[in-house]
Scaffold this motif. Sequence first.
Motif, PDB file in Angstrom:
ATOM      1  N   LEU A  55     111.569  28.578  44.554  1.00 39.47           N
ATOM      2  CA  LEU A  55     110.481  28.686  45.533  1.00 39.47           C
ATOM      3  C   LEU A  55     109.739  30.002  45.361  1.00 39.47           C
ATOM      4  N   GLN A  56     110.483  31.080  45.117  1.00 40.26           N
ATOM      5  CA  GLN A  56     109.845  32.379  44.883  1.00 40.26           C
ATOM      6  C   GLN A  56     109.000  32.355  43.616  1.00 40.26           C
ATOM      7  N   ALA A  57     109.436  31.593  42.631  1.00 41.49           N
ATOM      8  CA  ALA A  57     108.723  31.520  41.357  1.00 41.49           C
ATOM      9  C   ALA A  57     107.496  30.611  41.436  1.00 41.49           C
ATOM     10  N   GLY A  58     107.297  29.990  42.580  1.00 39.28           N
ATOM     11  CA  GLY A  58     106.113  29.155  42.763  1.00 39.28           C
ATOM     12  C   GLY A  58     106.330  27.671  42.569  1.00 39.28           C
ATOM     13  N   MET A  59     107.566  27.242  42.399  1.00 43.07           N
ATOM     14  CA  MET A  59     107.840  25.811  42.250  1.00 43.07           C
ATOM     15  C   MET A  59     107.518  25.094  43.557  1.00 43.07           C
ATOM     16  N   GLU A  60     106.894  23.968  43.453  1.00 45.78           N
ATOM     17  CA  GLU A  60     106.587  23.159  44.625  1.00 45.78           C
ATOM     18  C   GLU A  60     107.873  22.562  45.191  1.00 45.78           C
ATOM     19  N   VAL A  61     107.913  22.406  46.496  1.00 51.59           N
ATOM     20  CA  VAL A  61     109.090  21.826  47.142  1.00 51.59           C
ATOM     21  C   VAL A  61     109.365  20.437  46.573  1.00 51.59           C
ATOM     22  N   SER A  62     108.311  19.687  46.275  1.00 51.46           N
ATOM     23  CA  SER A  62     108.496  18.339  45.740  1.00 51.46           C
ATOM     24  C   SER A  62     109.160  18.347  44.362  1.00 51.46           C
ATOM     25  N   ASP A  63     109.103  19.456  43.645  1.00 52.57           N
ATOM     26  CA  ASP A  63     109.714  19.557  42.316  1.00 52.57           C
ATOM     27  C   ASP A  63     111.158  20.063  42.361  1.00 52.57           C
ATOM     28  N   LEU A  64     111.657  20.365  43.529  1.00 50.91           N
ATOM     29  CA  LEU A  64     113.021  20.896  43.646  1.00 50.91           C
ATOM     30  C   LEU A  64     114.101  19.840  43.453  1.00 50.91           C
ATOM     31  N   SER A  65     113.726  18.588  43.318  1.00 51.52           N
ATOM     32  CA  SER A  65     114.737  17.531  43.224  1.00 51.52           C
ATOM     33  C   SER A  65     115.668  17.755  42.031  1.00 51.52           C
ATOM     34  N   ARG A  66     115.151  18.238  40.920  1.00 53.11           N
ATOM     35  CA  ARG A  66     116.002  18.488  39.751  1.00 53.11           C
ATOM     36  C   ARG A  66     116.990  19.618  40.032  1.00 53.11           C
ATOM     37  N   VAL A  67     116.536  20.639  40.728  1.00 53.98           N
ATOM     38  CA  VAL A  67     117.423  21.743  41.096  1.00 53.98           C
ATOM     39  C   VAL A  67     118.521  21.232  42.021  1.00 53.98           C
ATOM     40  N   LEU A  68     118.142  20.434  43.000  1.00 50.53           N
ATOM     41  CA  LEU A  68     119.123  19.903  43.952  1.00 50.53           C
ATOM     42  C   LEU A  68     120.126  18.990  43.262  1.00 50.53           C
ATOM     43  N   GLN A  69     119.682  18.209  42.295  1.00 46.03           N
ATOM     44  CA  GLN A  69     120.606  17.360  41.540  1.00 46.03           C
ATOM     45  C   GLN A  69     121.634  18.203  40.799  1.00 46.03           C
ATOM     46  N   GLY A  70     121.187  19.297  40.207  1.00 45.15           N
ATOM     47  CA  GLY A  70     122.099  20.180  39.490  1.00 45.15           C
ATOM     48  C   GLY A  70     123.105  20.840  40.407  1.00 45.15           C
ATOM     49  N   VAL A  71     122.646  21.303  41.546  1.00 43.05           N
ATOM     50  CA  VAL A  71     123.552  21.934  42.513  1.00 43.05           C
ATOM     51  C   VAL A  71     124.573  20.912  43.003  1.00 43.05           C
ATOM     52  N   THR A  72     124.109  19.724  43.327  1.00 44.53           N
ATOM     53  CA  THR A  72     125.005  18.684  43.824  1.00 44.53           C
ATOM     54  C   THR A  72     126.070  18.329  42.792  1.00 44.53           C
ATOM     55  N   ALA A  73     125.673  18.178  41.543  1.00 48.00           N
ATOM     56  CA  ALA A  73     126.642  17.857  40.484  1.00 48.00           C
ATOM     57  C   ALA A  73     127.626  19.010  40.283  1.00 48.00           C
ATOM     58  N   GLY A  74     127.131  20.224  40.279  1.00 46.82           N
ATOM     59  CA  GLY A  74     128.006  21.377  40.088  1.00 46.82           C
ATOM     60  C   GLY A  74     129.003  21.541  41.214  1.00 46.82           C
TER      61      GLY A  74
END
Length: 142
Positions: A55-74
């Motif tokens: 979010l600080q780097a400017g990623m749109e909230v709608s694009d966070l799904s890949r980040v959330l998938q990685g966190v969930t898997a980890g």
Amino acid sequence: MGNVEDITRIVVRLLVALVLGGLLGYERERVGASAGLRTHMMVSMGSALFVLIPLQAGMEVSDLSRVLQGVTAGIGFLGAGAILKHNDKDDIKGLTTAASVWTTAAIGIAAGMGREATAVLSALFAIVVLAILRAPDKSGKQ
């Protein structure tokens, strides 16, 4: 880091994640679970960081799904390490701890995304489940 407003936002979100993770971790540590206070605090803060940084780097909230998938898997992998199956088919230990680590990650994500009220409410619900709805042990005591 930015201006005072940005710094305050980051500090508040990380503190909310740490405190709420600490509450769940304290409960787990109190009952002797394998993942306790520090683990839950780190999972919550780490999860908050994983959404704060993009979010600080400017990623749109709608694009966070890949980040959330990685966190969930980890986190699923981390939680799996807390589960122990013994010889008896009904003797499985660590499922509640694994679930609490998973829930703590979600609470950290909520805090990191600025959804502090959702994080607090979820943590309160988790405390109710962990501390109040405790199943009696095999000897019949609670």
